[in-house]
Motif scaffolding. Structure first.
Motif, PDB file in Angstrom:
ATOM      1  N   THR A  24      47.385  92.192  93.165  1.00 19.02           N
ATOM      2  CA  THR A  24      47.137  92.833  94.452  1.00 19.02           C
ATOM      3  C   THR A  24      47.680  91.993  95.599  1.00 19.02           C
ATOM      4  O   THR A  24      48.289  92.517  96.538  1.00 19.02           O
ATOM      5  N   GLY A 264      39.462 104.290 100.128  1.00 21.76           N
ATOM      6  CA  GLY A 264      39.297 102.913  99.692  1.00 21.76           C
ATOM      7  C   GLY A 264      38.968 101.965 100.827  1.00 21.76           C
ATOM      8  O   GLY A 264      38.126 101.076 100.675  1.00 21.76           O
ATOM      9  N   GLN A 291      37.481 101.300  91.917  1.00 21.69           N
ATOM     10  CA  GLN A 291      38.592 100.865  91.080  1.00 21.69           C
ATOM     11  C   GLN A 291      39.377 102.056  90.521  1.00 21.69           C
ATOM     12  O   GLN A 291      40.499 101.888  90.033  1.00 21.69           O
ATOM     13  N   ARG A 294      42.753 102.164  92.095  1.00 24.98           N
ATOM     14  CA  ARG A 294      43.737 101.122  91.831  1.00 24.98           C
ATOM     15  C   ARG A 294      44.968 101.707  91.138  1.00 24.98           C
ATOM     16  O   ARG A 294      44.854 102.426  90.143  1.00 24.98           O
ATOM     17  N   TYR A 300      46.195  99.869  96.126  1.00 28.14           N
ATOM     18  CA  TYR A 300      45.133 100.875  96.092  1.00 28.14           C
ATOM     19  C   TYR A 300      45.556 102.116  96.866  1.00 28.14           C
ATOM     20  O   TYR A 300      46.068 102.018  97.983  1.00 28.14           O
ATOM     21  N   ARG A 316      49.934 103.860  99.311  1.00 23.29           N
ATOM     22  CA  ARG A 316      49.195 102.655  98.945  1.00 23.29           C
ATOM     23  C   ARG A 316      49.407 101.646 100.080  1.00 23.29           C
ATOM     24  O   ARG A 316      50.486 101.073 100.199  1.00 23.29           O
ATOM     25  N   THR A 320      44.447  98.740 102.923  1.00 22.46           N
ATOM     26  CA  THR A 320      43.432  99.137 101.949  1.00 22.46           C
ATOM     27  C   THR A 320      43.234  98.026 100.922  1.00 22.46           C
ATOM     28  O   THR A 320      42.104  97.617 100.627  1.00 22.46           O
ATOM     29  N   ALA A 321      44.343  97.503 100.415  1.00 18.08           N
ATOM     30  CA  ALA A 321      44.252  96.379  99.480  1.00 18.08           C
ATOM     31  C   ALA A 321      43.639  95.164 100.159  1.00 18.08           C
ATOM     32  O   ALA A 321      42.831  94.437  99.564  1.00 18.08           O
TER      33      ALA A 321
END
Length: 355
Positions: A24, A264, A291, A294, A300, A316, A320-321
């Motif tokens: 990540t 997320g 999760q 993911r 994410y 993504r 968010t990550a």
């Protein structure tokens, strides 16, 4: 910007292994441009708030050079009034996509700078960034209204929008506390900031009528807790009051009620708010639930429409990550992250005695 990541503080059973955390972190690093800018994802825009959130996540993994490059980008592109534009196309400062200047977007640099200083102990960095933080804080406080709330932005033509958003003001509350912490570290008194912080906290806790009604959004529910203005029994009551409305067991947190869409970023932020208010078990549940967002590359997805069983939108984002990694870091005992979100050692300002 080649130092290897360190993920020992980012291991959480049922959420991330060391390998997953590293994946990540590398995903966020891939989004970062060579000039330090961190857009949502390549080809999309950068906003200053989410740029800082992603930089803070890089610091949790020991990628301090990359995080510092992100703050240097802000320093280089700060506007004369202490602000930044609300959006830049793919992080290109020469291509602003939204010429508005939002108060909470601009104030959040203080949280990131203080977090980076606590992570690295780099006094040279803190001194270099102090004028940036001071100017951004000045921009924010010029939008403060007589009731303590912070107007949400300046229009492209410079006109102030006096209407205040509860989420934005709660974020500014955290930012002001971190700006004051940096000022105290430099032994530079800022009594005006202390008064402003006290009035802002009072408005958030006691005067919901001073804010635009955005109660459909989960951020307005948890952000007064996340930003640190509401804690203790009041925080527990606030979380309890919105839980059934916004939380979808097993999936995460709705962005907007009653829409069948969990996201997320909001879920990870709620987990941080739960941790900060002493509800770590619930925070861990939330992080485990999301999760399902993911992706194979360790990033994410933004959200999931559960009535349609569909990922939406198909993006993504670095932020968010980043929010997920910050929540994991807090639960894992990372001290700098715990300091800026737990808030126990941050300045509290001067509380007003009336109104």
């Amino acid at each position: 910007m080649t130092s290897p990541e360190r993920t020992e503080r980012l291991v959480l059973p049922g959420v991330l292994t060391a390998g997953q955390a590293a994946e990540t972190v590398r995903g966020i690093a891939r989004v970062q441009r060579t000039d330090g800018a961190i857009p949502w994802f390549r080809g999309h825009h950068l906003d200053p708030w989410d740029h800082v959130e992603a930089a803070m996540a890089l610091d949790t993994a020991g990628l301090h050079e990359r995080a510092e490059a992100a703050y240097d980008w802000l320093a280089e592109h700060q506007l004369p009034d202490g602000s930044w534009y609300a959006a830049y196309a793919d992080g290109d400062a020469a291509a602003p996509a939204d010429l508005g200047r939002e108060s909470n977007f601009c104030g959040y640099v203080a949280v990131g700078v203080w977090h980076h200083y606590l992570t690295t102990g780099d006094d040279t960095f803190a001194e270099r960034m102090w004028p940036v933080v001071a100017a951004a804080t000045g921009f924010v406080l010029e939008l403060q209204q007589p009731g303590g709330q912070i107007g949400w932005k300046r229009e492209p033509d410079g006109r102030a929008c006096p209407e205040a958003l509860l989420t934005g003001s709660a974020s500014n509350y955290q930012s002001l506390r971190c700006a004051l912490a940096l000022a105290e570290h430099r032994e530079e008194s800022q009594p005006g900031w202390e008064l402003a912080l006290g009035w802002l906290g009072h408005a958030i806790r006691q005067h919901p009528e001073r804010f635009l009604d955005k109660s459909r959004y989960s951020m307005d529910w948890y952000y007064p807790v996340l930003g640190g203005a509401v804690r203790g029994a009041a925080a527990a009551a606030r979380i309890r009051g919105g839980w059934d409305r916004f939380v979808v067991p097993g999936l995460g947190v709705r962005c907007v009620h009653p829409n069948p869409w969990v996201t997320g970023g909001e879920s990870a932020e709620l987990a941080l708010a739960l941790w900060a208010s002493g509800q770590s078990d619930r925070a861990l549940d939330i992080l485990r639930w999301i999760q399902h967002l993911r992706a194979e590359d360790g990033m994410y997805w933004t959200g999931y429409v559960f009535e349609d069983q569909a990922i939406w939108p198909r993006e993504r984002t670095a932020w968010t990550a980043g929010s997920l990694l910050l929540a994991v870091a807090a639960l894992g005992g990372d001290e700098p992250t715990g300091t800026v979100f737990g808030g126990e050692s941050l300045p509290r300002g001067l509380e007003p005695r009336c109104c």
